[in-house]
Design an enzyme around this catalytic site. Structure first.
Site, PDB file in Angstrom:
ATOM      1  N   GLN C 131       0.826  -1.191   0.000  1.00  0.00           N
ATOM      2  CA  GLN C 131       0.000   0.000   0.000  1.00  0.00           C
ATOM      3  C   GLN C 131       0.865   1.248   0.000  1.00  0.00           C
ATOM      4  OE1 GLN C 131      -1.644   0.670   3.886  1.00  0.00           O
ATOM      5  NE2 GLN C 131      -3.570   1.448   3.092  1.00  0.00           N
ATOM      6  N   TYR C 133       0.540   4.776   0.567  1.00  0.00           N
ATOM      7  CA  TYR C 133      -0.280   5.907   1.022  1.00  0.00           C
ATOM      8  C   TYR C 133       0.580   6.982   1.697  1.00  0.00           C
ATOM      9  CZ  TYR C 133      -5.005   4.104   0.195  1.00  0.00           C
ATOM     10  OH  TYR C 133      -6.172   3.699  -0.372  1.00  0.00           O
ATOM     11  N   SER C 134       1.125   6.640   2.872  1.00  0.00           N
ATOM     12  CA  SER C 134       1.810   7.629   3.710  1.00  0.00           C
ATOM     13  C   SER C 134       3.073   8.165   3.052  1.00  0.00           C
ATOM     14  CB  SER C 134       2.211   7.003   5.043  1.00  0.00           C
ATOM     15  OG  SER C 134       1.091   6.509   5.704  1.00  0.00           O
ATOM     16  N   SER C 166       4.136  -1.424   4.289  1.00  0.00           N
ATOM     17  CA  SER C 166       4.369  -2.745   4.886  1.00  0.00           C
ATOM     18  C   SER C 166       4.825  -3.733   3.822  1.00  0.00           C
ATOM     19  CB  SER C 166       3.082  -3.299   5.495  1.00  0.00           C
ATOM     20  OG  SER C 166       2.620  -2.439   6.480  1.00  0.00           O
ATOM     21  N   GLU C 249     -10.052  -0.768   5.699  1.00  0.00           N
ATOM     22  CA  GLU C 249      -8.889  -1.076   6.532  1.00  0.00           C
ATOM     23  C   GLU C 249      -9.256  -1.037   8.015  1.00  0.00           C
ATOM     24  OE1 GLU C 249      -5.613   1.634   6.190  1.00  0.00           O
ATOM     25  OE2 GLU C 249      -4.282   0.328   7.335  1.00  0.00           O
TER      26      GLU C 249
END
Lengths: 399, 378, 399, 378
Positions: C131, C133-134, C166, C249
């Site tokens: 993922q 995102y951040s 992750s 999530e």
């Protein structure tokens, strides 16, 4: 030190000559406090006599200048005076909001004529003051007050309403925030007035609290005329006076709390617990409650140490400043928590509001618990104190 | 076991909600302070009886509806929401419950139909010490002829001043603090050697102190088994704690909603106070506590009905959690209202007072955490 | 019911015919989880065989439509399937972020071609997803991300940096938020892309945490070319996809936490306490710790009841919605508190980081405590959850 | 007793502050993880000795400066602020303290000058159980000829791997948990029957487990009075708890300041995060806790110097309060930093780890609340 010693000798002599024996020792005739003003009564003529002699020497407010009704002595000398009075079991009894809160603000902002007039009358116990700050709609946002003062010749004409005016119904004069410019930004249209509570158009109504009757009032102003000469400081700059006064109030609360609430709670929390739950092998049997009690007691000791540290710093010439907010916040919450604990520990008797078969002590515990709910709200809510700390102490940016 | 309401329970909820809206305002509590009679509105009591609420947990043969705590909880939650004062917990759960669980056939036939139709009010006299401690019983019941003589003093007997019969816990053997040796007796409060002191509690409900000055009762007055009274007592007190939790849950929810509404309208510093994170985050945490309280109440009511093995453990979890949340709600409700919140004029203080009394009845959070710890081997 | 019963019969027969005996019972050869993707390895050929048969039937994602690689069965039938597999001690092993988070978002927002391609590959365990995102500068303010995607012919060219990805270093594809319009208001210039982690210009670097090495990575994009056809949903409307995905999530976290963290903690808190402090008259001797333990256990029970209530409501057709934030907030804080308690209870052994004279269990307790510190930060801080609850659940006005 | 620093103490503070700035960075802790030697920077130890810090609480006749805990606290606070690793508490407060309080003239003459000039490192081996419990001593000392034989296992002996002498608490009479029956012995860790296991703690400080396998010591090794060792032990542990509190206070203050700075620069949602009331109000409450911690540390250090009657009580108040505040600081410091706060790269986690270890050394908050309760009759 020589000066202090000679001052002590002088004071002893004066006390010996002037303090009536009935006003000394444990069973003296003195009232707990003299609030002053036109409603003052005396339990015994000797108390009045002693009070008049204190006034004459300026000993009701010893560190004030002589011109304003004090004795003009130094803090060190005042310490001696208080020690000597304590030694023979007497005291200076005058206490009211005029002395701790209004007077320092007048010293800073009032004209010389105003100081001479009002400080002297306050020092002589002729006026019991009350405070006209809060309004029903304003709450924590004090400066959004709406009580209006409209200029009419040499007077202001006041209309509006105040709330949480302590003892308004038994006070003589009020120091009061009013709006003199409704167009200006809210902090810049406020003025600070002093006026007689017997002026035509003033009325009061006591407020009942969740704990029962209270010293608080609502105060109504209906076309009350106040001479412009009774305004302190520049027109529309009353917020400066108000801020200074609030700082004195917080300092007074932090210091005042020391002797009263925390002290009283300390004496009795463990006692209440022992009475309510007994002991098992010398310990309180309810471990969960014991833990809460100990945490409270430890917090109290740490608070006391912090107060002492701050006072020590003040003595060394470092002022208190905005940390005053910390004391207001912490003390009010700690005492509230203490009152809550006491009520929970006391158990069923503390649940009784009225009844012929229940001790008054326990009923009092409940009223104190309820009254304590006001302590984190009135005089500036905890949330306001948190804002002040984060802005003025920690330097965090505004919202 | 599903933790959401059945259709029937939703109907019951609606009907209880309408009952409160039509018959009661929170302000009635201020009037009750001056009442010197029964301490609850008798007309409402009659209406509640007509609606069948007092009959909910009793078997049909005694005039009951044969329903359970899940249903009673729905009603109590709504009454708690409105701070209605009715002696349902006293009569239906405590006094009626003791007979339901331990009564002889004669006792049940004599009293339960009257409990169900509201014509008699029962209650339980258990507590003697300042703090709730069910086995700390000093009141003695001494065998004499064909009966017993009761001597002692009970406190905090809910609605004891208005009761037609009181189930009294007395010691027939054992020492102070022992679980065994307790016996329950059905006592007539109008008997000459019984003295009832009426106390107004801080939330305008009423409880009594009861003096038993050598009160003679017949052997037929024994409820349950001699010396084994704690078996019934533990269950009754757990049921009362859970029933009261449902009432408290109503108060918690109403306090939360009143305060949330206030946060949305009250302005300070040119903004709604609900827009300040300082209050907003506290409201969000309070919301979580409220939701957790609601869940454990629903679960425990159902565990009682299903006679789940861990029902008594859950009852302690339930009363501890709801007591803590009630304290939080009282505190935040008043604090977030600011000055107006500490005036007698505003209702929010009444919710805090009711929550406070309930918090301490039938064991506070500390009591129930300790009890849970003992049951679970902590 | 008749349908369900016949489905059960059918499943039993299929299991009997297809599930190798080595893949059943307590000592089966199955791996705990199959993450899938090009790095997947198999501890035993039978496990691979069984997995392939599950894939063939669509049983890795039973409720997905058949067209996307599922079996197209109803939730009720899936319950039967899971029960029957549990009965013989086998399971469907596939687990990765693609299934719980990405797939529901694809179902809602992707084109039919994209769905067929990516959902099928995901269902077959061919892709392990991560993922993107951040970003380091963005933190909780996710939408202020700066990784840029500039259109060049039929491709986007990606430059920038992600953090907290992750397993980026072992994943095959990434679903990634990028900024396609730097001029637009921040929520309106974001697009949602899918691309291969082996694309030229992608590199990763693992992040060491306070608890030691971690599955988290930093991921760097240096002129990575991604075909425009790999964008999901409209250009500059990627935030819609992101929001839907975040909701899934949180739901997954709330539900997933149930079995793992809370469950594991439950088993051992009291045990750890007994081991560290023994018992006195059958009770834990440290009353203060006992009280904290009991409070935690009670909170856990209340949390479980709340989760059950919500699931029951969901079954009755009432969706979870923003309350998901409550579960993320409460569960992460409760588990963090549990880990803290466990570490404090364990005492001196849990203070040891490395040493030859100390049990590994206690050392693990400390790492879990430290790792737990991330749980109230990553995946949306507690503060963000509080904001979401106050805005979306309570309807309080914005700042 | 004044709770503000004297001029001399302010100078000492400045000098300690400069020492840290010139000689140390927090990042050194990451290197110490790989160190397998003494576990602290020996060159700095020598400098600290030269500055006289190790000599602070000892009498001049033993090479000391004749100052007190107020001064030692000033130094430890500054070292704690920088997370400096030096075995001052081990050698000066624990080992040296035991000799100062209970040592014979010979013992003092032999060891204290070396403690003062840093040429010897002493420590105390007291703990045996997982959690701090000073009287839970199973290690036995059995009289044999002109001496004793020691047998047992000690854990969490601060800097035990690097010590030149260890004061060991052993049981000469009484049962497990008894306060009486304890005796202190000075033990040479290089003796053949002593086995020292070096453990790296989670904050990069080092402690040892020490096995005593029938270790023979002379009667002259007894420190203080046989069977009355708890008199010295209680005092030494209280002094260590307070000294460590000063170190923790430094860490708390630094954590607070680092975080406050971060709140003022970090932006999210277009604003400094320190402008959000949600964080701001928490920072303000944290500030209050920090100030209360500071006050109680200052007061307790002085109470030790003045041998105040309530010094041991205050020591428990101090360690409990500072432990709670350290936990709060670690938690808020990391949480307010967000993601970066949980990476090993950022220093804030190192402060949390040091605070955590210190929290549990010499009794955590629960231990000290319980102890205070016993002393005060709760």
């Amino acid at each position: 030190m020589a000066d202090v010693d000679s001052f002590r000798t002088e004071i002893r002599a004066w006390l010996a000559a002037n303090c009536p024996p009935t006003c000394q020792g444990k069973s003296n005739v003195l009232p707990d406090m003299v609030w002053g003003g036109r409603r003052q009564t005396w339990p015994h003529p000797d108390a009045k006599l002693w009070f008049d002699r204190l006034v004459e020497k300026g000993f009701t407010v010893p560190t004030w200048p002589k011109a304003y009704g004090g004795a003009g002595i130094s803090p060190a000398e005042n310490k001696v005076l208080q020690e000597e009075m304590a030694r023979i079991g007497t005291r200076s009894m005058l206490f009211n909001f005029g002395i701790g809160m209004l007077a320092p603000a007048l010293m800073e902002f009032a004209s010389e004529d105003q100081k001479r007039l009002h400080l002297n009358r306050t020092a002589r116990g002729e006026i019991r003051w009350c405070q006209g700050y809060s309004e029903p709609g304003a709450g924590s946002d004090l400066a959004s007050l709406r009580t209006s003062a409209v200029r009419d010749g040499d007077d202001y004409v006041i209309n509006g309403q105040k709330i949480w005016t302590s003892d308004a119904n038994v006070s003589d004069w009020i120091f009061c925030l009013v709006r003199t410019d409704p167009e200006a930004p809210k902090h810049l249209g406020i003025s600070f007035l002093l006026f007689d509570m017997e002026s035509p158009g003033v009325s009061t109504s006591p407020i009942e609290l969740i704990s029962g009757s209270s010293p608080f009032c609502q105060t109504f102003f209906d076309n009350v005329r106040v001479p412009v000469t009774q305004r302190v400081h520049t027109e529309n700059r009353g917020w400066d006076v108000a801020k200074a006064l609030l700082n004195h109030e917080r300092t007074m609360l932090a210091d005042g709390g020391r002797g009263s609430a925390a002290g009283a709670a300390r004496k009795s929390l463990l006692q209440v617990a022992r009475q309510a739950m007994g002991a098992s092998e010398g310990r309180l049997p309810d471990a969960a409650m014991r833990e809460e009690l100990v945490q409270w007691e430890m917090d109290r000791l740490c608070y006391e140490a912090t107060l002492k540290r701050t006072m020590d710093a003040a003595k060394a010439g470092k002022g208190m400043g905005p940390e005053g907010s910390m004391f207001k916040l912490y003390l009010s919450e700690m005492n509230q928590r203490g009152a809550d604990l006491r009520q929970r520990i006391a158990g069923h008797e503390a649940l009784v509001w009225t009844g012929d078969d229940c001790p008054a002590d326990e009923r009092q515990i409940t009223r104190e618990w309820l009254y304590g709910k006001a302590s984190t709200i009135l005089g500036g809510t905890s949330e306001i104190q948190l804002n002040i700390i984060s802005k003025r102490v920690l330097g965090l940016p505004g919202d | 076991m599903s933790l959401i309401l059945t259709e029937e329970q939703v109907q019951l909820q609606d009907s209880a909600n309408a009952f409160v809206a039509d018959n009661w305002t929170v302000g009635e509590l201020r009037k009750l302070r001056k009442d010197t009679g029964k301490g609850y509105p008798e007309a409402l009591w009659q209406k509640a009886a007509e609606l069948g609420w007092l009959a909910i947990p009793f078997a049909e043969e005694y005039g009951g509806l044969g329903l359970g705590f899940a249903e009673l909880g729905v009603v109590l939650e709504e009454l708690g929401r409105g701070l209605v004062v009715l002696p349902i917990v006293s009569s239906v759960v405590l006094g009626g419950g003791a007979l339901r669980l331990g009564g002889t056939e004669d006792q049940k036939k004599a009293w339960l139909p009257k409990v169900c139709d509201g014509s008699a009010l029962l209650t339980l006299a258990s507590q003697e010490t300042s703090r709730h401690d069910p086995y700390a019983v000093q009141t003695t019941a001494t065998r004499q002829g064909n009966g017993y003589v009761l001597k002692g003093r009970k406190v905090l007997v809910p609605d004891g001043h208005a009761a037609d019969a009181i189930v009294v816990v007395a010691r027939t053997s054992g020492a102070l603090g022992d679980r065994s040796g307790l016996t329950l007796f059905l006592v007539d409060p109008s008997a000459p050697d019984v003295k009832v002191h009426r106390n107004l509690l801080l939330d305008s409900r009423v409880a009594a102190n009861v003096e038993l000055n050598d009160v003679r009762v017949d052997a037929s007055a024994v409820v349950g088994t001699v010396d084994q009274g704690a078996d019934v007592l533990d269950q009754v007190l757990a049921e009362a704690a859970v029933a009261l939790s449902a009432d408290m849950l109503g108060g918690i929810q109403q306090t939360f909603e009143i305060t949330l509404d206030y946060l949305k309208v009250r302005e300070q510093f040119g903004a709604k106070i609900g827009s300040f994170q300082g209050l907003k985050h506290r409201a969000a945490r309070w919301f979580c506590e409220k939701e957790l309280s609601k869940s454990i109440v629903l679960q425990t009511l159902r565990a009682l009905d299903e006679k789940a093995e861990n029902a008594l453990q859950l009852a302690s979890v339930c009363k501890a959690r709801v007591s803590d949340t009630a304290r939080l709600s009282g505190k935040e409700g008043v604090q977030m209202h600011g000055g107006i919140g500490v005036t007698d004029e505003h209702d929010i203080g009444l919710f805090m007072k009711r929550g406070r009394v309930s918090e301490m009845l039938f064991g506070d959070a500390a009591f129930h955490r300790n009890r849970f710890a003992q049951m679970k081997g902590y």
